[in-house]
Design an enzyme around this catalytic site. Structure first.
Site, mmCIF file in Angstrom:
data_model
loop_
_atom_site.group_PDB
_atom_site.id
_atom_site.type_symbol
_atom_site.label_atom_id
_atom_site.label_comp_id
_atom_site.label_asym_id
_atom_site.label_seq_id
_atom_site.Cartn_x
_atom_site.Cartn_y
_atom_site.Cartn_z
ATOM 1 N N ASP A 157 0.874 -1.102 -0.111
ATOM 2 C CA ASP A 157 0.030 -0.006 0.047
ATOM 3 C C ASP A 157 0.993 1.080 -0.082
ATOM 4 O O ASP A 157 1.994 1.284 -0.135
ATOM 5 C CB ASP A 157 -0.841 -0.121 1.211
ATOM 6 C CG ASP A 157 -2.270 0.670 1.124
ATOM 7 O OD1 ASP A 157 -2.345 1.565 0.093
ATOM 8 O OD2 ASP A 157 -3.149 0.357 1.676
ATOM 9 N N ASP A 219 -10.653 2.368 -2.852
ATOM 10 C CA ASP A 219 -11.141 1.246 -2.065
ATOM 11 C C ASP A 219 -12.582 0.819 -2.275
ATOM 12 O O ASP A 219 -13.378 1.740 -2.195
ATOM 13 C CB ASP A 219 -10.858 1.452 -0.526
ATOM 14 C CG ASP A 219 -9.421 1.032 -0.136
ATOM 15 O OD1 ASP A 219 -8.431 1.089 -0.939
ATOM 16 O OD2 ASP A 219 -8.921 1.295 0.993
#
Ligand SMILES: *[C@@H]1O[C@H](CO)[C@@H](O)[C@H](O)[C@H]1NC(C)=O
Ligand SMILES: *[C@@H]1O[C@H](CO)[C@@H](O)[C@H](O)[C@H]1NC(C)=O
Ligand SMILES: *[C@@H]1O[C@H](CO)[C@@H](O)[C@H](O)[C@H]1NC(C)=O
Ligand SMILES: *[C@@H]1O[C@H](CO)[C@@H](O)[C@H](O)[C@H]1NC(C)=O
Length: 408
Positions: A157, A219
């Protein structure tokens, strides 16, 4: 339009430079904790759902015992919040000892004993999105640590890395360090999404050289609206994204939320159909201990999985959009059969559309076509000439998924 995709596949022009670790030849399948279990670290308050080795072991058990592994779901993936709050005396990452008493190595051994694979999470930058120690300054050490533990997949990430221009260097460094470990580790990069967010041009050639799968967009959340907004992003960017997808390299629209709190059964079928058409990783984020059979059946449907896992690895495209119906088409291997979706994005009104197959990109075929309705086999169409008009009825917030192949 498709011709250029064929050419790329044949010449392997991305293939030649694509990340060569032998992994993700078809979109990876498995389970990933984040959307459902987030950063729930209080095992006193919520022992059943906290991020702990027990959670991952229980999901591994369910994958094996309830048919998911046989259907192709093989990765069990940890997301954020697994680490202790600091590194050890040798600067190595280690798992929170209360929540992961066996350590990641012990958990990996358990997962491997079930014939499954373990995925783990880190971030580029000094901290993970939730503030745990991350890999920015320790890429090589962390790659070695993950390999020693027996990790099979790594998601990196990057939300705390404020200078997103550095990602074009940092992610490829990690690719080199992972390669140098000698252990094949499927690499999932969040890098393009962060460049997109920062307005930095994304070089997908470079991304494909360094990552097996990559997140392009925000997301997913547990809502139908979120699913639709993601689909819309992939439609708008399809001319850029379709050419970079192929064996070893896939765009990742994020997790399947099938069996969670918000999608109806019809919406869940639509997400499954669309993720198959997009050649997306099929990473479920749900509670396999409590999922109900109607959702499980969607996730285990062999025909939709076959469209997802087609060997050519071609990402489908939106070929028509009219009165809230979107038609999506994914050519399958050899371009003689197709996955075809009619998606009704209108949440309250059923819609109809009349089209000829030849007008939505399906090749002329003297035998005509059969359209197998994957979720409602009784509503299959046994013979249709590509020049014949046919009317399709699509209920609100749902999709029809067909496998289209030459009539015998
Ligand atoms: C965990 O939850 C319990 C019970 O709700 C609470 O007493 C405790 O303070 C929480 N621990 C942390 C670290 O938040
Ligand atoms: C990470 O920490 C190092 C050392 O403290 C510092 O030099 C660097 O700027 C930090 N990076 C980020 C992205 O904060
Ligand atoms: C490392 O890269 C080389 C060259 O691309 C490749 O042949 C090899 O399989 C890779 N090894 C691993 C473990 O990824
Ligand atoms: C994108 O990356 C490729 C592969 O590393 C490189 O050859 C190309 O020059 C890059 N393109 C741009 C516009 O930087």
């Amino acid at each position: 339009m498709w011709a250029s995709a064929v050419l790329l596949v044949l010449l392997g022009s991305f293939g030649a430079n694509a990340l060569d670790n032998g992994l993700a030849r078809t979109p990876p399948m498995g389970w990933l904790a984040w959307e459902r279990f987030r950063c729930n670290v209080n095992c006193t308050a919520d022992p059943k759902n906290c991020v702990s080795e027990k959670l991952f072991m229980e999901m591994a058990d369910r994958l094996v015992e309830d048919g998911y592994k046989d259907a192709g779901y093989e990765y069990v993936n940890i997301d954020d919040c697994w680490m202790a709050k600091q590194r050890d005396a040798n600067n190595k990452l280690y798992a929170d000892p209360e929540r992961f008493p066996s350590g990641i190595k012990g958990l990996a051994d358990y997962i491997h004993s079930k014939g499954l694979k373990l995925g783990i999470y880190t971030a580029y930058g000094n901290f993970t999105c939730q503030g745990y120690p991350a890999s920015g300054m320790h890429l090589e050490l962390d790659a070695q640590t993950f390999a020693e533990w027996g990790v099979d997949m790594l998601k990196m990430d990057g939300c705390k890395q404020m200078d997103r221009h550095t990602m074009k260097k940092g992610y490829p460094q990690m690719t080199k360090y992972l390669n140098a470990t000698g252990r094949p580790i499927l690499f999932s990069c969040s890098w393009p999404d962060y460049e997109r967010g920062a307005g930095i041009p994304i070089n997908y050639t470079l991304v494909a050289e360094n990552c097996n799968i990559w997140r392009n967009y925000v997301d997913i959340q547990d809502s139908w609206q979120s699913v639709l907004s993601i689909i819309d992003y992939y439609a708008k960017e399809q001319d850029t994204l379709v050419p970079v997808a192929g064996p070893g390299n896939f765009n990742d629209p994020d997790m399947l939320i099938i069996g969670d709190f918000s999608l109806s059964v019809e919406q869940a079928k639509a997400q499954m159909a669309m993720w198959a058409i997009l050649a997306a990783p099929l990473l479920m984020s749900n509670d396999l201990r409590t999922i109900t059979p109607e959702y499980r059946d969607i996730l285990l449907n062999k025909d939709v999985i076959a469209i997802s896992q087609d060997n050519a690895g071609i990402m489908g495209k939106r070929v028509l959009q009219k009165t809230d119906i979107e038609i999506w088409l994914k050519p399958l291997q050899y371009y003689i059969s197709y996955g075809l979706v009619f998606l009704n994005t209108n949440s309250t009104t059923a819609k109809i559309i009349t089209v000829k197959l030849v007008d939505i990109g399906i090749s002329p075929e003297s035998r005509g076509y059969a359209l197998h309705n994957i979720f409602n086999p009784d509503e299959s169409i046994y013979h249709l000439s590509q020049y014949e008009e046919h009317t399709y009825y699509v209920n609100p917030a749902s999709a029809l998924l067909y496998n289209v192949y030459p009539s015998s």
